[in-house]
Scaffold this motif. Sequence first.
Motif, mmCIF file in Angstrom:
data_model
loop_
_atom_site.group_PDB
_atom_site.id
_atom_site.type_symbol
_atom_site.label_atom_id
_atom_site.label_comp_id
_atom_site.label_asym_id
_atom_site.label_seq_id
_atom_site.Cartn_x
_atom_site.Cartn_y
_atom_site.Cartn_z
ATOM 1 N N PHE A 256 0.735 -1.275 0.025
ATOM 2 C CA PHE A 256 -0.009 -0.218 -0.132
ATOM 3 C C PHE A 256 0.941 1.216 0.142
ATOM 4 C CE2 PHE A 256 1.326 0.131 4.279
ATOM 5 C CZ PHE A 256 1.003 1.253 4.940
ATOM 6 N N ARG A 285 -7.532 3.423 -4.701
ATOM 7 C CA ARG A 285 -7.694 2.466 -3.618
ATOM 8 C C ARG A 285 -8.269 1.048 -3.979
ATOM 9 N NH1 ARG A 285 -7.319 5.022 1.316
ATOM 10 N NH2 ARG A 285 -6.216 6.754 1.292
ATOM 11 N N GLU A 515 -11.027 2.622 5.340
ATOM 12 C CA GLU A 515 -9.617 2.897 5.242
ATOM 13 C C GLU A 515 -8.856 1.635 5.587
ATOM 14 O OE1 GLU A 515 -6.703 5.650 4.431
ATOM 15 O OE2 GLU A 515 -8.755 5.656 4.349
ATOM 16 N N SER A 518 -8.288 -0.790 2.738
ATOM 17 C CA SER A 518 -7.858 -0.216 1.613
ATOM 18 C C SER A 518 -6.330 -0.522 1.466
ATOM 19 C CB SER A 518 -8.192 1.030 1.527
ATOM 20 O OG SER A 518 -9.467 1.481 1.467
ATOM 21 N N ASP A 520 -3.700 -0.260 -2.465
ATOM 22 C CA ASP A 520 -3.467 0.547 -3.365
ATOM 23 C C ASP A 520 -3.282 -0.379 -4.579
ATOM 24 O OD1 ASP A 520 -3.265 3.585 -2.827
ATOM 25 O OD2 ASP A 520 -2.238 2.326 -1.411
#
Length: 611
Positions: A256, A285, A515, A518, A520
Amino acid sequence: MSPSPTRGQLAFVLGSVALAPLVALYATQVVWLQSLWDPLPWMAAHGKAVGLFWGVFSGLSLTLYGLFRRLFPAYLPEVAVFMGVAVTSRYKMNINGAPLQLSDFTFVGDLGEVTGYAASQLIPSVSMVLGVAVAAVLTETLRWKETWRPSRRAGLAISAAGLVLLVMALLPVGPLQKAALALDGDSPDQAVRNQRTGVVLGIYAAWSQRAQAIQAGEDPQAIQLAEAFRADALSPGAPAPEGSPDIVFITSESFFDVTRLPGLTFAQDPLPNFHCLAEDATNGRCLSNNYGGGTGNVEMELFTGLTASRLREGDTLTALEEGTYARLPTTVRQLKQAGYATEFVHGHNNALYNRSVTHPAIGFDTVAFLEDFLTQGEACGPYLSDVSFAQELIARYEARDPEQPLFLYGLSMENHQGYTPEKYGVSSGFPAQSDRLSQEDLAILDALVMGLHHADAALGLLIDYFSQVDRPVMLVFVGDHLPSLNLADGTSLYTRLGVSPTEDATDWDPATLMEILSTDYLIWTNYETQPAPDRMESCTFLGLHVLQRAGIPLNQYFTWLDQEVASRMLFTRGKLFVDAAGAGTYAPSPEDRDMLALYTAVERNLLYPSS
């Protein structure tokens, strides 16, 4: 014939029978709630759960007491098992942000491997030690203070009473299981279940849910759809259009964008390749179904478009009944039917998730682990380096059949937990600064930064290579889940930096949960003049969207998934529902609930067609 007990002896035995289960419950809750005081008001406010625990605990203990006619051997097994559940659940909550749940018992055979991954975080807290001490005092008191034994005839009567309770606890939808289901209610996940029933009864309540075997798949429309999808998935598919791209899909362990964490600054960018590519490639995300672990379930959502959160209680997408995988519609099978060669490469062994069995069943022609590598890779820390892994992917790409498009799926390993200053033994060269972290904390964080930087370097190596090939290539790079990282005092990095207000997920709002779930992703191609717009993705539908972007003809299942499900929903996990626009809520609209019910029913019929 045993002599009659004195009043003191009888009071000790009766008091122990009545109170030992309550002391054991208190000890387990001390471990779970991390407090000597908090279990007391919890027990006072959850009288039904306390009574149910007493019944479940006493079923086996009274049965054994009647046989041994001694309290110590009667209570020791239950105390040991229940404390084991509490300690394991607390550790798992601290490491992965989720408590022990029924599905975790499928990994019992891999306990050594799992423990090895998280060994650096298995540090007992003060409350954990105190809870175990309470349990030890209980059992030792029973061992040393008991001075009277009932007669054999009385023992048989006591065993009979215990057996009645035991049968009531084990009988599917029996009285105690009904009580557990009533207490459980509509718990959206194990954390809420534990909050309502306690850490031990939470597992029992989950087991009761499974034993009840309520299916969501009785909808005739769902049955008809699932039958059509299975038949279509096993029939010859439409060929890929001429010039379809090779697809290189990398799931990068715990990747991430660390620079997005609040309160951290870096003098030099640890992810220069990712950030540079993000300026022109599609990125954003990606919502994962797990935090801190569970890569196998993330993979299976990517491959199937099904969601792990709608399974029967205790099931996982990685441990379904034999034969289930061979009849599922999957992105891998769809690509294979379109004419693609399909390869899976993992930079580790097959210790977890049974990939050597499941992955060929879902459509992979080749399944390769570290021992099958074409290249001589090098370790970096305890695992294969991400750069070596990238070199292996390149070698496999070069060894492909040039007459056939290729789907090459890679799963990296270097950045796996645990994160300690000793993992690499040297600095990453990209030290973070934060007034919220001590120097010891920053040294722990630096191990994560090192792993992320190496993943970024591997990404750069792959892009450099595929920029030069003379075939169209789509490269998908995505993190499987956010890493679990505990700081020097055991506090989660995310709580310390303010990403989450507490470490207890039951207190989080939808935005906080999103969040924490999440990662990337990035999609790069060497043939598009204009990349697709950035968007939020999810592990559930990223595979579908890759098929669409590559121009692969969709079968009935993926067409339905696109038009009827992904058009309204991006992601669901427990009580969280994220709509197609990326807005999260714990209270979806009636229309979204109807869609989710049909999606769940179709999933159940795809996975459990005989039930």
